[in-house]
Design a protein around this motif. Structure first.
Motif, PDB file in Angstrom:
ATOM      1  N   ASN A 173       0.827  -1.209   0.000  1.00 28.37           N
ATOM      2  CA  ASN A 173       0.000   0.000   0.000  1.00 28.37           C
ATOM      3  C   ASN A 173       0.859   1.255   0.000  1.00 28.37           C
ATOM      4  OD1 ASN A 173      -2.238  -1.640   0.110  1.00 28.37           O
ATOM      5  ND2 ASN A 173      -2.747  -1.180   2.236  1.00 28.37           N
ATOM      6  N   VAL A 174       1.883   1.274   0.854  1.00 31.61           N
ATOM      7  CA  VAL A 174       2.758   2.437   0.949  1.00 31.61           C
ATOM      8  C   VAL A 174       3.469   2.695  -0.374  1.00 31.61           C
ATOM      9  CG1 VAL A 174       4.846   3.340   2.050  1.00 31.61           C
ATOM     10  CG2 VAL A 174       3.068   2.272   3.441  1.00 31.61           C
ATOM     11  N   ALA A 175       3.977   1.640  -1.006  1.00 29.49           N
ATOM     12  CA  ALA A 175       4.689   1.804  -2.274  1.00 29.49           C
ATOM     13  C   ALA A 175       3.769   2.345  -3.367  1.00 29.49           C
ATOM     14  CB  ALA A 175       5.291   0.464  -2.704  1.00 29.49           C
ATOM     15  N   ALA A 176       2.533   1.840  -3.416  1.00 31.00           N
ATOM     16  CA  ALA A 176       1.603   2.299  -4.443  1.00 31.00           C
ATOM     17  C   ALA A 176       1.168   3.739  -4.199  1.00 31.00           C
ATOM     18  CB  ALA A 176       0.388   1.374  -4.501  1.00 31.00           C
ATOM     19  N   VAL A 177       0.886   4.075  -2.929  1.00 29.21           N
ATOM     20  CA  VAL A 177       0.488   5.444  -2.600  1.00 29.21           C
ATOM     21  C   VAL A 177       1.643   6.417  -2.871  1.00 29.21           C
ATOM     22  CG1 VAL A 177      -0.127   6.979  -0.688  1.00 29.21           C
ATOM     23  CG2 VAL A 177      -1.282   4.787  -0.949  1.00 29.21           C
ATOM     24  N   THR A 178       2.870   6.010  -2.555  1.00 31.38           N
ATOM     25  CA  THR A 178       4.028   6.845  -2.835  1.00 31.38           C
ATOM     26  C   THR A 178       4.179   7.076  -4.337  1.00 31.38           C
ATOM     27  OG1 THR A 178       5.134   6.029  -0.845  1.00 31.38           O
ATOM     28  CG2 THR A 178       6.516   7.068  -2.519  1.00 31.38           C
ATOM     29  N   ALA A 179       3.918   6.049  -5.129  1.00 31.20           N
ATOM     30  CA  ALA A 179       4.026   6.179  -6.589  1.00 31.20           C
ATOM     31  C   ALA A 179       3.025   7.184  -7.137  1.00 31.20           C
ATOM     32  CB  ALA A 179       3.812   4.816  -7.241  1.00 31.20           C
ATOM     33  N   PHE A 180       1.880   7.348  -6.479  1.00 33.62           N
ATOM     34  CA  PHE A 180       0.883   8.320  -6.941  1.00 33.62           C
ATOM     35  C   PHE A 180       1.492   9.712  -7.054  1.00 33.62           C
ATOM     36  CE2 PHE A 180      -2.742  11.114  -6.742  1.00 33.62           C
ATOM     37  CZ  PHE A 180      -3.748  10.425  -7.393  1.00 33.62           C
ATOM     38  N   ASP A 181       2.418  10.036  -6.150  1.00 30.58           N
ATOM     39  CA  ASP A 181       3.157  11.312  -6.184  1.00 30.58           C
ATOM     40  C   ASP A 181       2.244  12.510  -5.938  1.00 30.58           C
ATOM     41  OD1 ASP A 181       5.476  12.911  -6.406  1.00 30.58           O
ATOM     42  OD2 ASP A 181       5.059  13.309  -8.520  1.00 30.58           O
ATOM     43  N   ALA A 182       1.467  12.447  -4.861  1.00 31.59           N
ATOM     44  CA  ALA A 182       0.686  13.601  -4.422  1.00 31.59           C
ATOM     45  C   ALA A 182       1.559  14.510  -3.567  1.00 31.59           C
ATOM     46  CB  ALA A 182      -0.538  13.149  -3.634  1.00 31.59           C
ATOM     47  N   PRO A 183       1.178  15.778  -3.415  1.00 28.59           N
ATOM     48  CA  PRO A 183       1.966  16.675  -2.575  1.00 28.59           C
ATOM     49  C   PRO A 183       1.994  16.253  -1.111  1.00 28.59           C
ATOM     50  CG  PRO A 183       0.389  17.913  -3.916  1.00 28.59           C
ATOM     51  CD  PRO A 183       0.056  16.465  -4.068  1.00 28.59           C
ATOM     52  N   VAL A 231      -2.948   8.589 -11.186  1.00 27.01           N
ATOM     53  CA  VAL A 231      -3.527   7.311 -11.598  1.00 27.01           C
ATOM     54  C   VAL A 231      -2.588   6.593 -12.560  1.00 27.01           C
ATOM     55  CG1 VAL A 231      -5.411   6.234 -12.869  1.00 27.01           C
ATOM     56  CG2 VAL A 231      -5.908   8.018 -11.194  1.00 27.01           C
ATOM     57  N   ARG A 232      -2.055   7.313 -13.527  1.00 24.06           N
ATOM     58  CA  ARG A 232      -1.121   6.691 -14.476  1.00 24.06           C
ATOM     59  C   ARG A 232       0.154   6.237 -13.768  1.00 24.06           C
ATOM     60  NH1 ARG A 232      -2.055   7.970 -20.145  1.00 24.06           N
ATOM     61  NH2 ARG A 232      -4.023   9.096 -20.362  1.00 24.06           N
ATOM     62  N   VAL A 240       0.799  -2.477 -14.997  1.00 23.12           N
ATOM     63  CA  VAL A 240      -0.303  -2.584 -15.961  1.00 23.12           C
ATOM     64  C   VAL A 240      -0.089  -1.635 -17.135  1.00 23.12           C
ATOM     65  CG1 VAL A 240      -2.814  -2.561 -16.227  1.00 23.12           C
ATOM     66  CG2 VAL A 240      -1.808  -3.161 -14.035  1.00 23.12           C
ATOM     67  N   LEU A 241       0.561  -0.498 -16.906  1.00 24.96           N
ATOM     68  CA  LEU A 241       0.944   0.425 -17.961  1.00 24.96           C
ATOM     69  C   LEU A 241       2.462   0.485 -18.043  1.00 24.96           C
ATOM     70  CD1 LEU A 241      -1.509   3.457 -17.545  1.00 24.96           C
ATOM     71  CD2 LEU A 241      -1.715   1.482 -19.059  1.00 24.96           C
ATOM     72  N   PRO A 242       3.017   0.796 -19.198  1.00 24.82           N
ATOM     73  CA  PRO A 242       4.478   0.830 -19.342  1.00 24.82           C
ATOM     74  C   PRO A 242       5.088   1.980 -18.544  1.00 24.82           C
ATOM     75  CG  PRO A 242       3.402   1.602 -21.353  1.00 24.82           C
ATOM     76  CD  PRO A 242       2.319   1.056 -20.475  1.00 24.82           C
ATOM     77  N   PRO A 243       6.359   1.858 -18.155  1.00 24.62           N
ATOM     78  CA  PRO A 243       7.008   2.882 -17.323  1.00 24.62           C
ATOM     79  C   PRO A 243       6.972   4.275 -17.940  1.00 24.62           C
ATOM     80  CG  PRO A 243       8.358   0.900 -17.424  1.00 24.62           C
ATOM     81  CD  PRO A 243       7.245   0.695 -18.411  1.00 24.62           C
ATOM     82  N   GLU A 244       7.040   4.357 -19.264  1.00 21.33           N
ATOM     83  CA  GLU A 244       7.082   5.675 -19.898  1.00 21.33           C
ATOM     84  C   GLU A 244       5.776   6.451 -19.772  1.00 21.33           C
ATOM     85  OE1 GLU A 244       6.546   2.580 -23.264  1.00 21.33           O
ATOM     86  OE2 GLU A 244       7.719   2.813 -21.412  1.00 21.33           O
ATOM     87  N   MET A 245       4.699   5.795 -19.337  1.00 21.93           N
ATOM     88  CA  MET A 245       3.445   6.499 -19.145  1.00 21.93           C
ATOM     89  C   MET A 245       3.352   7.160 -17.776  1.00 21.93           C
ATOM     90  SD  MET A 245       0.553   4.249 -21.160  1.00 21.93           S
ATOM     91  CE  MET A 245      -0.592   5.630 -21.069  1.00 21.93           C
ATOM     92  N   THR A 247       5.006   9.828 -14.876  1.00 21.13           N
ATOM     93  CA  THR A 247       5.753  11.083 -14.893  1.00 21.13           C
ATOM     94  C   THR A 247       6.784  11.068 -13.777  1.00 21.13           C
ATOM     95  OG1 THR A 247       4.057  12.115 -13.503  1.00 21.13           O
ATOM     96  CG2 THR A 247       3.854  12.407 -15.870  1.00 21.13           C
ATOM     97  N   PRO A 248       7.929  11.716 -13.970  1.00 24.64           N
ATOM     98  CA  PRO A 248       8.935  11.762 -12.907  1.00 24.64           C
ATOM     99  C   PRO A 248       8.355  12.403 -11.651  1.00 24.64           C
ATOM    100  CG  PRO A 248       9.860  12.532 -14.990  1.00 24.64           C
ATOM    101  CD  PRO A 248       8.379  12.404 -15.198  1.00 24.64           C
ATOM    102  N   PRO A 249       8.804  11.973 -10.476  1.00 30.26           N
ATOM    103  CA  PRO A 249       8.275  12.546  -9.238  1.00 30.26           C
ATOM    104  C   PRO A 249       8.448  14.062  -9.186  1.00 30.26           C
ATOM    105  CG  PRO A 249       9.589  10.592  -8.786  1.00 30.26           C
ATOM    106  CD  PRO A 249       9.784  10.903 -10.237  1.00 30.26           C
ATOM    107  N   ARG A 250       7.385  14.730  -8.739  1.00 30.83           N
ATOM    108  CA  ARG A 250       7.402  16.185  -8.623  1.00 30.83           C
ATOM    109  C   ARG A 250       7.390  16.657  -7.174  1.00 30.83           C
ATOM    110  NH1 ARG A 250       3.072  18.412 -13.188  1.00 30.83           N
ATOM    111  NH2 ARG A 250       3.892  17.232 -14.964  1.00 30.83           N
TER     112      ARG A 250
END
Length: 340
Positions: A173-183, A231-232, A240-245, A247-250
């Motif tokens: 859960n933590v890894a997926a939420v971190t990947a979302f890259d919210a502020p 989401v992407r 499920v989607l390729p890495p290029e879809m 965005t780099p962490p902001r």
């Protein structure tokens, strides 16, 4: 061929078919002007080969818009050839509430996010929850539940961690939420209430990502941009989607939690609430938070409220009018637990 759950819901899409499908799951609704009608709740499936199944939900509350907009765009624009696995979209899951721009259903006045795991023989909202819990969650590996503050709250855009006891599931859960890259990342247990969609998905063993994308019953451009990218990012993280879809962490991750009942500043009186601070302000326990004005008694001194926790002002009530028990402000405190 459609999936017919053991409850009353009937689905018009084939979850095992490759490609892109849009359809409905239908729930019976027998009312005064339509004896044998149905509630037609939109559902879409994009499947390509093997890979994880991700369920993406929006519109659990009908006055929260960023999630449904972002999911609708993916349904229309995503090339199935880019998918490795299966995406199940339910972008307006609580359709009766969505059509009326309400947090609760106009049919039974229930808050869908307090009805899980649902009841296949219950009211319309309980039947919707039962379909998600009983028919969709068993198909899934991960669940994204996209919320905002709705009509009554304006919240800082954030990704939400659903607390779970199992350390392996917690790490996912933590890894997926971190990947979302919210502020902001916030651990939220909804006052310990286990009747939410994310809590139910977690009990089913799915990796869970929640969000709170602004609110106030409007569409926030900034929050919508965060939601679209997030989401992407999660779908790329899950493979499920390729890495290029992605965005780099902001954003540099800032991790908070709601510290139990002390997180909430509640109204004690009927009146109009004046907050003292904007969202994002650092506040302290005991600090004046706002005051309630008594417009019909201008000679009465306003009643002052105070914060009960240290942290950041995470959310404010949107309507000024309050009554006893209304949540006026929400404070998120720095997270004191372990993410390992």
């Amino acid at each position: 061929m459609g999936l017919k759950a053991k409850q009353l819901a009937q689905c018009t899409v084939d979850f095992d078919k490759d490609g892109k499908q849009s359809g409905y799951f239908n729930l019976p609704l027998s009312v005064h002007d339509d004896a044998w009608g149905v509630i037609r709740i939109p559902i879409a499936v994009i499947k390509n080969g093997s890979g994880p199944t991700v369920i993406l939900e929006g519109g659990n509350h009908g006055d929260e818009y960023e999630g449904p907009i972002a999911l609708g765009e993916l349904i229309r624009d995503l090339d199935p050839g880019k998918v490795a696995g299966r995406l199940i979209f339910i972008p307006a899951i609580n359709l009766p509430a969505v059509l009326q721009a309400r947090r609760t259903s106009p049919i039974d006045d229930l808050n869908m996010n307090r009805t899980f795991p649902g009841d296949a023989n219950g009211t319309s909202t309980q039947q919707i929850s039962a379909f998600v819990n009983d028919a969709l969650f068993p198909l899934g590996d991960a669940f994204l539940d996209l919320h905002s503050g709705g009509s009554s709250l304006d919240l800082m855009p954030s990704a939400v961690i659903e607390p779970v006891a199992d350390p392996v599931q917690h790490a996912k859960n933590v890894a997926a939420v971190t990947a979302f890259d919210a502020p902001l990342v916030v651990v939220i247990d909804n006052r310990g209430d286990h009747r939410t969609a994310t809590a139910s998905a977690a009990r089913a063993g799915l990796t869970v990502v929640g969000t709170e994308m602004a609110g106030g019953g409007t569409v926030s451009l900034d929050a919508l941009d965060i939601c679209r990218r997030g989401v992407r990012n999660v779908l790329s993280h899950l493979g499920v989607l390729p890495p290029e879809m992605a965005t780099p962490p902001r954003h540099e991750q800032r991790l908070f939690e709601l510290p139990g009942s002390d997180a909430f500043v509640l109204a004690d009186d009927d009146g109009v609430f004046e907050p003292f601070h904007r969202n994002g302000t650092m506040v302290s326990r005991g600090q004046p938070a706002g005051r309630i004005h008594f417009l019909s008694h201008p000679d009465r001194k306003p009643a002052e409220l105070a914060y009960a926790a240290d942290g950041i002002l995470y959310g404010r009530r949107q309507p000024g009018r309050v009554r006893p028990g209304n949540c006026c402000l929400v404070v998120a405190s720095p997270y004191g637990g372990s993410l390992k």
